[in-house]
Design a protein around this motif. Structure first.
Motif, PDB file in Angstrom:
ATOM      1  N   LYS A  88      40.130  39.450  37.244  1.00 59.41           N
ATOM      2  CA  LYS A  88      40.671  40.064  38.463  1.00 59.41           C
ATOM      3  C   LYS A  88      40.979  39.032  39.550  1.00 59.41           C
ATOM      4  CE  LYS A  88      39.621  44.424  37.228  1.00 59.41           C
ATOM      5  NZ  LYS A  88      40.648  45.266  36.694  1.00 59.41           N
ATOM      6  N   GLY A  89      41.538  37.891  39.137  1.00 57.52           N
ATOM      7  CA  GLY A  89      41.942  36.872  40.104  1.00 57.52           C
ATOM      8  C   GLY A  89      40.790  36.170  40.769  1.00 57.52           C
ATOM      9  N   GLN A 135      45.785  36.842  41.526  1.00 63.11           N
ATOM     10  CA  GLN A 135      46.020  37.894  40.537  1.00 63.11           C
ATOM     11  C   GLN A 135      47.496  38.293  40.513  1.00 63.11           C
ATOM     12  OE1 GLN A 135      43.684  41.386  41.156  1.00 63.11           O
ATOM     13  NE2 GLN A 135      44.211  42.281  39.189  1.00 63.11           N
TER      14      GLN A 135
END
Length: 88
Positions: free
Chosen positions: A45-46, A53
């Motif tokens: 998720k980044g 992301q």
């Protein structure tokens, strides 16, 4: 019309083949690494960063396209001259 058979054993030709094979190999490794980095960034998720992301989600298609193109070019090159990285 006579048959034309290039001499790939000439010093200049063999050096050119080795240089092109190294460039294709390194490009394929770099683009595969970029694709893996995109997947890792999307999977985590980044790492808490929304911009990372978003960048990874935009770049994954371009990285996959680069891997496919370089893989195809490498395959054609291998078919034409015999792929040799020069490692012995």
């Amino acid at each position: 019309m006579p048959d034309l058979n290039p001499d790939f054993s000439a010093p200049g030709a063999s050096a050119l083949i080795q240089i092109v094979s190294w460039i294709l190999g390194l490009g394929l490794i770099a683009s595969a690494g970029a694709l893996i980095a995109c997947f890792i960034t999307l999977g985590f998720k980044g790492f808490g960063n929304q911009n990372a992301q978003q960048l990874a989600s935009k770049s994954v298609l371009w990285c996959a396209l680069a891997v496919a193109c370089l893989g195809g070019i490498s395959g054609i090159f291998q078919f034409l001259v015999g792929f040799d990285l020069g490692i012995q």
